[in-house]
Design a protein around this motif. Structure first.
Motif, PDB file in Angstrom:
ATOM      1  N   ASP A 249      71.292  68.923  74.617  1.00 37.05           N
ATOM      2  CA  ASP A 249      71.731  67.664  74.004  1.00 37.05           C
ATOM      3  C   ASP A 249      72.250  66.655  75.032  1.00 37.05           C
ATOM      4  OD1 ASP A 249      74.095  68.793  74.779  1.00 37.05           O
ATOM      5  OD2 ASP A 249      75.005  68.837  72.786  1.00 37.05           O
ATOM      6  N   ASN A 250      72.076  66.952  76.330  1.00 37.78           N
ATOM      7  CA  ASN A 250      72.502  66.064  77.414  1.00 37.78           C
ATOM      8  C   ASN A 250      74.004  65.800  77.416  1.00 37.78           C
ATOM      9  OD1 ASN A 250      69.839  65.245  78.747  1.00 37.78           O
ATOM     10  ND2 ASN A 250      69.441  64.857  76.586  1.00 37.78           N
ATOM     11  N   SER A 251      74.779  66.747  76.918  1.00 36.14           N
ATOM     12  CA  SER A 251      76.239  66.656  77.040  1.00 36.14           C
ATOM     13  C   SER A 251      76.648  67.244  78.392  1.00 36.14           C
ATOM     14  CB  SER A 251      76.917  67.417  75.902  1.00 36.14           C
ATOM     15  OG  SER A 251      76.546  68.793  75.920  1.00 36.14           O
ATOM     16  N   LEU A 252      77.874  66.933  78.806  1.00 36.89           N
ATOM     17  CA  LEU A 252      78.368  67.398  80.094  1.00 36.89           C
ATOM     18  C   LEU A 252      78.956  68.793  79.945  1.00 36.89           C
ATOM     19  CD1 LEU A 252      78.750  66.350  83.034  1.00 36.89           C
ATOM     20  CD2 LEU A 252      81.087  65.757  82.375  1.00 36.89           C
ATOM     21  N   LEU A 253      78.502  69.696  80.787  1.00 40.68           N
ATOM     22  CA  LEU A 253      79.046  71.055  80.821  1.00 40.68           C
ATOM     23  C   LEU A 253      80.109  71.119  81.909  1.00 40.68           C
ATOM     24  CD1 LEU A 253      75.780  73.201  80.542  1.00 40.68           C
ATOM     25  CD2 LEU A 253      77.467  72.775  78.755  1.00 40.68           C
ATOM     26  N   VAL A 254      81.310  71.538  81.532  1.00 45.15           N
ATOM     27  CA  VAL A 254      82.406  71.656  82.500  1.00 45.15           C
ATOM     28  C   VAL A 254      83.046  73.024  82.369  1.00 45.15           C
ATOM     29  CG1 VAL A 254      82.844  69.167  82.369  1.00 45.15           C
ATOM     30  CG2 VAL A 254      84.171  70.728  80.929  1.00 45.15           C
ATOM     31  N   GLN A 255      83.798  73.384  83.396  1.00 44.60           N
ATOM     32  CA  GLN A 255      84.553  74.630  83.393  1.00 44.60           C
ATOM     33  C   GLN A 255      86.030  74.295  83.542  1.00 44.60           C
ATOM     34  OE1 GLN A 255      84.222  77.469  86.744  1.00 44.60           O
ATOM     35  NE2 GLN A 255      83.662  78.974  85.196  1.00 44.60           N
ATOM     36  N   ASN A 256      86.834  74.814  82.617  1.00 43.90           N
ATOM     37  CA  ASN A 256      88.268  74.533  82.697  1.00 43.90           C
ATOM     38  C   ASN A 256      88.932  75.492  83.680  1.00 43.90           C
ATOM     39  OD1 ASN A 256      88.767  76.979  81.423  1.00 43.90           O
ATOM     40  ND2 ASN A 256      89.009  76.077  79.396  1.00 43.90           N
ATOM     41  N   PRO A 257      90.222  75.255  84.000  1.00 46.21           N
ATOM     42  CA  PRO A 257      90.871  76.114  85.018  1.00 46.21           C
ATOM     43  C   PRO A 257      90.865  77.593  84.668  1.00 46.21           C
ATOM     44  CG  PRO A 257      92.176  74.143  84.609  1.00 46.21           C
ATOM     45  CD  PRO A 257      91.104  74.152  83.569  1.00 46.21           C
ATOM     46  N   GLY A 258      90.763  77.910  83.378  1.00 38.54           N
ATOM     47  CA  GLY A 258      90.734  79.304  82.991  1.00 38.54           C
ATOM     48  C   GLY A 258      89.370  79.947  83.121  1.00 38.54           C
ATOM     49  N   GLY A 259      88.383  79.148  83.535  1.00 37.83           N
ATOM     50  CA  GLY A 259      87.041  79.701  83.749  1.00 37.83           C
ATOM     51  C   GLY A 259      86.131  79.551  82.554  1.00 37.83           C
TER      52      GLY A 259
END
Length: 259
Positions: A249-259
């Motif tokens: 869906d072309n959304s941004l994939l991110v990783q938070n500090p908890g992984g």
């Protein structure tokens, strides 16, 4: 404050030998409007105006994202909106069209002025950590299988710090500030033409469904994966890092500090 003369910035100057497939067959330049996006809203359902690009030398009520105001002194900026009709559904097209605009504006600035810009999610353009350009995309479903998009673009060109509202002087920048010199009048024309050409090229890539290259270019212009990002979600704000753009869906994939 120094601004480039505007009398040479005409539709004829921008149109001259401009080779495009989707945008810019007709270009209009206004001395002043309320908002270039609002101007196109009045005709966005009309097939005859598909591909129209309008520029304004001054906006009385420029619009930014999330209801914010886009403020720029007369003749100091690129202020333009383009109208494009696309086949499909809004939820399928919104992500790709946002990538298209961000990549196009960033590439236009790089090729015209050789300045090191960066994209900030979803489609703001920054240089030296300050906002250089903004994009406002608005849409309306005009038939069951067709959507009209208005692609609004504002690029700071000749402003000096005193030209920005006090609350923006530490966070906004212009091309002239980045280059450390005044701009020649024709440079505004060159940039306007390049913006239209880049938009047209990226739209063609999108229509050919070359989404992988679009996502790759966006990530590259954002500084690549692992870039830090501040995420606000459900009234919570946290630091994260960019992983990728989701192919679904072309959304941004991110990783938070908890992984």
């Amino acid at each position: 404050m120094t601004h480039a003369p505007s009398d040479r910035f005409t539709a004829q100057a921008v149109e001259k030998n401009l080779s495009t497939q989707h945008l810019g067959k007709t270009i209009l330049v206004y001395d002043e409007v309320e908002s270039t996006n609002d101007l196109l809203k009045t005709i966005m359902h009309e097939p005859h105006y598909n591909g129209l690009v309008v520029f304004a030398k001054n906006q009385r009520r420029g619009k930014g994202r999330e209801g914010r105001t886009w403020t720029a002194p007369a003749d100091s900026s690129i202020l333009c909106s383009s109208l494009i009709h696309l086949e499909g559904q809004p939820h399928d097209l919104a992500g790709p069209i946002s990538l298209v605009c961000a990549v196009a504006v960033a590439q236009a600035l790089i090729h015209t002025f050789q300045i090191p810009v960066r994209i900030k999610w979803p489609n703001d353009i920054y240089c030296d950590g300050k906002k250089l350009a903004g994009i406002l995309i608005e849409s309306s479903k005009i038939r069951p299988d067709q959507v009209a998009f208005i692609l609004g673009i504002g690029i700071n060109l000749t402003q000096q710090p005193i030209d920005f509202p006090p609350e923006l002087r530490d966070t906004a920048v212009s091309v002239a500030q980045v280059l450390g010199r005044p701009l020649e009048p024709d440079e505004k024309i060159f940039l306007a033409r390049r913006v239209i050409k880049e938009l047209d090229d990226q739209l063609e890539r999108m229509l050919q469904k070359n989404y992988d290259q679009l996502r790759h270019d966006w990530l590259h212009l954002a500084g690549g994966p692992d870039q830090p990002v501040i995420v606000t979600r459900q009234n919570q704000t946290f630091n994260a890092r960019i992983i990728d753009i989701d192919y679904r869906d072309n959304s941004l994939l991110v990783q938070n500090p908890g992984g």
